[in-house]
Write a protein that holds these residues in place. Sequence first.
Motif, PDB file in Angstrom:
ATOM      1  N   ILE A  15       0.835  -1.212   0.000  1.00  0.00           N
ATOM      2  CA  ILE A  15       0.000   0.000   0.000  1.00  0.00           C
ATOM      3  C   ILE A  15       0.865   1.255   0.000  1.00  0.00           C
ATOM      4  O   ILE A  15       0.726   2.146  -0.858  1.00  0.00           O
ATOM      5  CB  ILE A  15      -0.955   0.005   1.215  1.00  0.00           C
ATOM      6  N   MET A  19       1.487   4.023  -2.982  1.00  0.00           N
ATOM      7  CA  MET A  19       1.125   5.418  -2.695  1.00  0.00           C
ATOM      8  C   MET A  19       2.312   6.350  -2.929  1.00  0.00           C
ATOM      9  O   MET A  19       2.177   7.419  -3.555  1.00  0.00           O
ATOM     10  CB  MET A  19       0.624   5.539  -1.251  1.00  0.00           C
ATOM     11  N   ILE A  23       1.984   9.113  -5.856  1.00  0.00           N
ATOM     12  CA  ILE A  23       1.950  10.528  -5.461  1.00  0.00           C
ATOM     13  C   ILE A  23       3.183  11.254  -5.997  1.00  0.00           C
ATOM     14  O   ILE A  23       3.105  12.383  -6.496  1.00  0.00           O
ATOM     15  CB  ILE A  23       1.853  10.668  -3.921  1.00  0.00           C
ATOM     16  N   SER A  53      -5.562   8.051  -2.063  1.00  0.00           N
ATOM     17  CA  SER A  53      -4.431   7.753  -1.184  1.00  0.00           C
ATOM     18  C   SER A  53      -4.864   7.744   0.279  1.00  0.00           C
ATOM     19  O   SER A  53      -4.389   6.925   1.076  1.00  0.00           O
ATOM     20  CB  SER A  53      -3.313   8.766  -1.387  1.00  0.00           C
ATOM     21  N   GLY A  56      -6.442   4.503   0.876  1.00  0.00           N
ATOM     22  CA  GLY A  56      -5.414   3.470   1.020  1.00  0.00           C
ATOM     23  C   GLY A  56      -4.712   3.534   2.367  1.00  0.00           C
ATOM     24  O   GLY A  56      -4.436   2.501   2.996  1.00  0.00           O
ATOM     25  N   TYR A  57      -4.407   4.761   2.835  1.00  0.00           N
ATOM     26  CA  TYR A  57      -3.736   4.911   4.129  1.00  0.00           C
ATOM     27  C   TYR A  57      -4.627   4.417   5.270  1.00  0.00           C
ATOM     28  O   TYR A  57      -4.136   3.817   6.236  1.00  0.00           O
ATOM     29  CB  TYR A  57      -3.353   6.379   4.343  1.00  0.00           C
ATOM     30  N   HIS A  60      -4.373   0.813   5.375  1.00  0.00           N
ATOM     31  CA  HIS A  60      -3.075   0.456   5.943  1.00  0.00           C
ATOM     32  C   HIS A  60      -3.122   0.500   7.470  1.00  0.00           C
ATOM     33  O   HIS A  60      -2.616  -0.415   8.141  1.00  0.00           O
ATOM     34  CB  HIS A  60      -2.017   1.433   5.413  1.00  0.00           C
ATOM     35  N   TYR A  87      -7.121   2.855  -7.879  1.00  0.00           N
ATOM     36  CA  TYR A  87      -5.869   3.609  -7.856  1.00  0.00           C
ATOM     37  C   TYR A  87      -5.112   3.477  -9.182  1.00  0.00           C
ATOM     38  O   TYR A  87      -4.552   4.451  -9.700  1.00  0.00           O
ATOM     39  CB  TYR A  87      -5.012   3.091  -6.700  1.00  0.00           C
TER      40      TYR A  87
END
Length: 644
Positions: A15, A19, A23, A53, A56-57, A60, A87
Amino acid sequence: MLDNINFYHFMHKQILVVMALFIGTGTGYIYIGWLYSSLFPELLWFSIVLALSLWGYRLHRVFLDHELNMQEKEKWLQQLQYFLFSYFSVWTIMFLIYATRSEIELHYVAIATQLGVTVVSATILASQKKLAILTLTSLMLPLTIYFILVGEFYSYLLAFFTVVLSGVLLYAAHNTFNYLIKSQYQAYHDPLTSLGNRRYFTELLNDAMKIQKQDKKHRYLLLIDLDHFKTINDTLGHDIGDMLLCEVAKRMLVLSKQYKNDVLRLGGDEFCILSSPYKTEERCSKNASYFAENLLKVIRESYHIEGHHLYISASIGVSIISNPDIQADTFIKEADIAMYEAKVQGRNGIIFFNDKLAKRVEWKLEIERLLHFSLKNNEISLTYQPQVTPENEIIGCEVLARWDNEKLGYVSPSEFIPVSEKTGFIIELGYDILEKSFQTLKNWEEKGINLHQMSINISMRQLFHHSFIYDIIQLCKKYLTKEQRSKIVFEITETSVAEDVEQLIMNMKILQGYGIRFSMDDFGTGYSSLSYLRQLPIDEIKIDKSFIAELNDMEEDKDRCFIETIFAIAKNLRLKVVAEGIENEEQRKFLVEQKCDILQGYYFSHPVKKDEFEKLFLEAGSRTTETSSYLREVTYSSALSRSK
């Protein structure tokens, strides 16, 4: 569900990697937009990337901060798949935007980025086959259509190459996926029986504990060890043994499926079974008992393998998993303790772990822990039990170890000696006992206390230890003369004889070369065999005290006959006989009538300390001297009277 057991952590690690990559690359699009005076679409697109993102975080952190069970991990993985698809797909938006622009440079950027993202997706998503195929298709299809719409020969060729590249990436992802699946299967399954292995079991049990914290239900854990399986392996070969293990595993699997239980092989001839959940502990215990009995019945049914009719039983330990706050290893240990108890009680049985058993094990563990400090703290002492002739003359002694601990108090040798043998501490303890015994014999000789023999118990672990013979030779050279060595008698048990007769005989003969003699201790209680008595270079046999105790009932002819038979065997083989455990005159009288060579027991003396033994010996010697003087005087007076 467990197909992804090894991929959760792998996907979790990807992840932050994805990211950081996206980014970082996405900021480049903002710079390109600034160069070509079109910041709005880039900023809007980058905002979408940042929003994704954040999603996704959050995924995580959920995996990191929460102790997820297998079901929750599966739901988490499904959400992660949605995130990753979104994504990767977001890059297609910028590709479509740049592909419609007039600046040819932007087309190059869009094509290069799309290809790069495709390669990254094929690498990252290799463990998720369906997601990889869907993502690769969604990324490469727009690129292929773009080349076709250009309408030139080279573009058709590029479209073809794009399709080929897609096929290559899919092929590579497919092979990687198969390799990962195969590696995972090998890591979590037993190659012989195809059952889950110890690692699989650990994951399964930990997951069950997590679920239990939520649903408060109960499970049972069975640990199964096949009885005397080693005998089948040694006599019929490992191939037959492996076939038997496979057949046992099949029977366990069939029965376990009926109860929705999981069966796994921990290694060797050891299996375990984890049940499905039950609402109450009482119902769980009842079903555990019923299932274990059925399992034992199934295992005991005969096997027909390669022309051999085989029969085998099992020892089963049961632990009820009812407290989710206890670590999973504790329940494994409980089941293992119960299984070991089943073996101690004769095998072919089922034992449930309980508080009484737990206290007994706790006591043994405390003994094991403190025993390692016993020599350092000078807690081990030696006592000496006199050995006498039929005329009550002390001619020897048996050396007995005693342990007095500050916390545990007096601990019986029947408790700490087996523990020391199990842990291997008997090697260190045995050496200490031997050294002190040799020193004592030497000191007594210097004081004029001349014994015919000193008996010392030697364990199986000592007998077969690689340094035992060397240690004995060095101790003999350090403390004992040649004459004194001949007074040392090592007492071995029949159980140790059964280990490795050839090696034992070789060790005994080496030590006999230095004058040491051997005695068969606890004769009649173990693997009694006339062939052993004929083969082994022993000098005496020691009748176990359990047989002497039976002489209290003098009306039992069979007990008397049994002991008489032992004396007859010893006489024919020219072996001395020592009887231990004598507690009354009737027992002594019977043994004297059988012409027993040496007597030992509480009737003569308890085991005493060194100085007390010296006092007993000197007092007995004094009485013997007085009796001899009196007999000489009587004999002289009688002779004088006859001469007159």
